[in-house]
Design a protein around this motif. Structure first.
Motif, PDB file in Angstrom:
ATOM      1  N   GLU A 109       0.868  -1.179   0.000  1.00  0.00           N
ATOM      2  CA  GLU A 109       0.000   0.000   0.000  1.00  0.00           C
ATOM      3  C   GLU A 109       0.901   1.224   0.000  1.00  0.00           C
ATOM      4  O   GLU A 109       1.754   1.373   0.877  1.00  0.00           O
ATOM      5  CB  GLU A 109      -0.887  -0.015   1.241  1.00  0.00           C
ATOM      6  N   VAL A 110       0.721   2.086  -0.993  1.00  0.00           N
ATOM      7  CA  VAL A 110       1.609   3.228  -1.200  1.00  0.00           C
ATOM      8  C   VAL A 110       0.860   4.533  -0.918  1.00  0.00           C
ATOM      9  O   VAL A 110      -0.236   4.739  -1.430  1.00  0.00           O
ATOM     10  CB  VAL A 110       2.137   3.252  -2.655  1.00  0.00           C
ATOM     11  N   THR A 111       1.478   5.384  -0.095  1.00  0.00           N
ATOM     12  CA  THR A 111       0.938   6.713   0.161  1.00  0.00           C
ATOM     13  C   THR A 111       2.030   7.731  -0.108  1.00  0.00           C
ATOM     14  O   THR A 111       3.132   7.624   0.426  1.00  0.00           O
ATOM     15  CB  THR A 111       0.452   6.849   1.623  1.00  0.00           C
ATOM     16  N   LYS A 112       1.696   8.708  -0.936  1.00  0.00           N
ATOM     17  CA  LYS A 112       2.624   9.783  -1.285  1.00  0.00           C
ATOM     18  C   LYS A 112       2.171  11.049  -0.572  1.00  0.00           C
ATOM     19  O   LYS A 112       0.988  11.371  -0.578  1.00  0.00           O
ATOM     20  CB  LYS A 112       2.618   9.970  -2.800  1.00  0.00           C
ATOM     21  N   VAL A 113       3.117  11.749   0.041  1.00  0.00           N
ATOM     22  CA  VAL A 113       2.821  13.011   0.713  1.00  0.00           C
ATOM     23  C   VAL A 113       3.560  14.117  -0.031  1.00  0.00           C
ATOM     24  O   VAL A 113       4.772  14.017  -0.245  1.00  0.00           O
ATOM     25  CB  VAL A 113       3.254  12.973   2.204  1.00  0.00           C
ATOM     26  N   MET A 114       2.810  15.150  -0.397  1.00  0.00           N
ATOM     27  CA  MET A 114       3.394  16.268  -1.126  1.00  0.00           C
ATOM     28  C   MET A 114       3.657  17.441  -0.195  1.00  0.00           C
ATOM     29  O   MET A 114       2.951  17.634   0.794  1.00  0.00           O
ATOM     30  CB  MET A 114       2.455  16.717  -2.247  1.00  0.00           C
ATOM     31  N   ALA A 115       4.683  18.220  -0.516  1.00  0.00           N
ATOM     32  CA  ALA A 115       4.996  19.464   0.189  1.00  0.00           C
ATOM     33  C   ALA A 115       4.888  20.603  -0.830  1.00  0.00           C
ATOM     34  O   ALA A 115       4.895  20.376  -2.037  1.00  0.00           O
ATOM     35  CB  ALA A 115       6.399  19.410   0.778  1.00  0.00           C
ATOM     36  N   ALA A 116       4.810  21.808  -0.318  1.00  0.00           N
ATOM     37  CA  ALA A 116       4.695  22.973  -1.192  1.00  0.00           C
ATOM     38  C   ALA A 116       5.963  23.811  -1.128  1.00  0.00           C
ATOM     39  O   ALA A 116       6.739  23.727  -0.184  1.00  0.00           O
ATOM     40  CB  ALA A 116       3.500  23.820  -0.769  1.00  0.00           C
ATOM     41  N   GLU A 117       6.155  24.605  -2.147  1.00  0.00           N
ATOM     42  CA  GLU A 117       7.212  25.617  -2.230  1.00  0.00           C
ATOM     43  C   GLU A 117       8.605  25.108  -1.901  1.00  0.00           C
ATOM     44  O   GLU A 117       9.095  25.389  -0.818  1.00  0.00           O
ATOM     45  CB  GLU A 117       6.816  26.824  -1.383  1.00  0.00           C
ATOM     46  N   PRO A 118       9.258  24.401  -2.771  1.00  0.00           N
ATOM     47  CA  PRO A 118       8.701  24.007  -4.057  1.00  0.00           C
ATOM     48  C   PRO A 118       7.823  22.765  -3.917  1.00  0.00           C
ATOM     49  O   PRO A 118       8.014  21.955  -3.006  1.00  0.00           O
ATOM     50  CB  PRO A 118       9.937  23.697  -4.897  1.00  0.00           C
ATOM     51  N   ARG A 143       6.795  19.269  -4.227  1.00  0.00           N
ATOM     52  CA  ARG A 143       7.661  18.095  -4.336  1.00  0.00           C
ATOM     53  C   ARG A 143       7.116  16.974  -3.464  1.00  0.00           C
ATOM     54  O   ARG A 143       6.276  17.204  -2.602  1.00  0.00           O
ATOM     55  CB  ARG A 143       9.080  18.430  -3.886  1.00  0.00           C
ATOM     56  N   ILE A 144       7.626  15.772  -3.675  1.00  0.00           N
ATOM     57  CA  ILE A 144       7.306  14.647  -2.801  1.00  0.00           C
ATOM     58  C   ILE A 144       8.116  14.833  -1.526  1.00  0.00           C
ATOM     59  O   ILE A 144       9.341  14.962  -1.586  1.00  0.00           O
ATOM     60  CB  ILE A 144       7.666  13.298  -3.458  1.00  0.00           C
ATOM     61  N   SER A 145       7.446  14.859  -0.382  1.00  0.00           N
ATOM     62  CA  SER A 145       8.175  14.994   0.882  1.00  0.00           C
ATOM     63  C   SER A 145       8.291  13.656   1.609  1.00  0.00           C
ATOM     64  O   SER A 145       9.252  13.435   2.346  1.00  0.00           O
ATOM     65  CB  SER A 145       7.509  16.024   1.798  1.00  0.00           C
ATOM     66  N   GLU A 146       7.302  12.781   1.399  1.00  0.00           N
ATOM     67  CA  GLU A 146       7.319  11.472   2.065  1.00  0.00           C
ATOM     68  C   GLU A 146       6.692  10.423   1.160  1.00  0.00           C
ATOM     69  O   GLU A 146       5.771  10.722   0.404  1.00  0.00           O
ATOM     70  CB  GLU A 146       6.495  11.499   3.362  1.00  0.00           C
ATOM     71  N   ILE A 147       7.190   9.208   1.296  1.00  0.00           N
ATOM     72  CA  ILE A 147       6.573   8.041   0.671  1.00  0.00           C
ATOM     73  C   ILE A 147       6.415   6.994   1.771  1.00  0.00           C
ATOM     74  O   ILE A 147       7.396   6.622   2.430  1.00  0.00           O
ATOM     75  CB  ILE A 147       7.412   7.470  -0.490  1.00  0.00           C
ATOM     76  N   HIS A 148       5.183   6.547   1.968  1.00  0.00           N
ATOM     77  CA  HIS A 148       4.893   5.498   2.946  1.00  0.00           C
ATOM     78  C   HIS A 148       4.521   4.239   2.173  1.00  0.00           C
ATOM     79  O   HIS A 148       3.664   4.291   1.281  1.00  0.00           O
ATOM     80  CB  HIS A 148       3.715   5.892   3.843  1.00  0.00           C
ATOM     81  N   ILE A 149       5.161   3.142   2.510  1.00  0.00           N
ATOM     82  CA  ILE A 149       4.843   1.856   1.876  1.00  0.00           C
ATOM     83  C   ILE A 149       4.631   0.830   2.972  1.00  0.00           C
ATOM     84  O   ILE A 149       5.495   0.637   3.833  1.00  0.00           O
ATOM     85  CB  ILE A 149       5.949   1.386   0.909  1.00  0.00           C
ATOM     86  N   HIS A 150       3.467   0.196   2.921  1.00  0.00           N
ATOM     87  CA  HIS A 150       3.151  -0.864   3.883  1.00  0.00           C
ATOM     88  C   HIS A 150       3.012  -2.170   3.108  1.00  0.00           C
ATOM     89  O   HIS A 150       2.119  -2.312   2.273  1.00  0.00           O
ATOM     90  CB  HIS A 150       1.860  -0.556   4.639  1.00  0.00           C
ATOM     91  N   PHE A 151       3.918  -3.104   3.370  1.00  0.00           N
ATOM     92  CA  PHE A 151       3.906  -4.406   2.711  1.00  0.00           C
ATOM     93  C   PHE A 151       3.110  -5.409   3.531  1.00  0.00           C
ATOM     94  O   PHE A 151       3.248  -5.467   4.757  1.00  0.00           O
ATOM     95  CB  PHE A 151       5.334  -4.944   2.546  1.00  0.00           C
TER      96      PHE A 151
END
Length: 134
Positions: A75-84, A86-94
């Motif tokens: 299960e993949v969760t992407k967390v975005m940040a602003a200015e600039p 960008r991807i700030s975090e990637i969570h993966i649960h196997f």
């Protein structure tokens, strides 16, 4: 050899053709960035690539150990940040349907962390990786 050809289709959508296989991947800008969100966004693909790479590397190692990872999910969760932006975090649960053997678990978990995508991502991207062994 060219890996892929990307074509802009309009309306913030692209088509990527994998040259060796002819497989096509469509990307769409996400809703929160002026898109329709009807397909993976480019940043979704980055996060998803980490998970698929980790599973592939673990499957290669498992095969060498005469084990099979078929049925494993991530299960993949992407967390975005602003200015600039960008991807700030990637969570993966196997979810691993394989073994209770601690040595096998440790070996496969360490192997996952050696995938090329993991090493290619910027160190500022937080990677939260968890394994649930059944």
């Amino acid at each position: 050899m060219t890996t892929s050809i990307v074509r802009y289709l309009g309306e913030l959508r692209t088509s990527s053709m994998h040259m060796q296989s002819g497989t096509e991947i469509i990307t769409d800008a996400p809703i929160d960035n002026h898109g329709k969100g009807e397909a993976f966004s480019p940043t979704d693909m980055v996060a998803n690539s980490l998970a698929t790479c980790m599973i592939t590397i673990m499957a290669i190692k498992a095969r060498d150990m005469d084990l099979e990872l078929k049925g494993t999910t991530a299960e993949v969760t992407k967390v975005m940040a602003a200015e600039p932006r960008r991807i700030s975090e990637i969570h993966i649960h196997f979810e691993m349907n394989l073994t209770d053997d601690k040595k096998v678990k440790t070996t496969l978990e360490k192997t996952a962390m050696t995938c090329p995508v993991h090493f290619s991502l910027h160190p500022d991207i937080k990677k939260v990786i968890t394994f649930n062994w059944k």
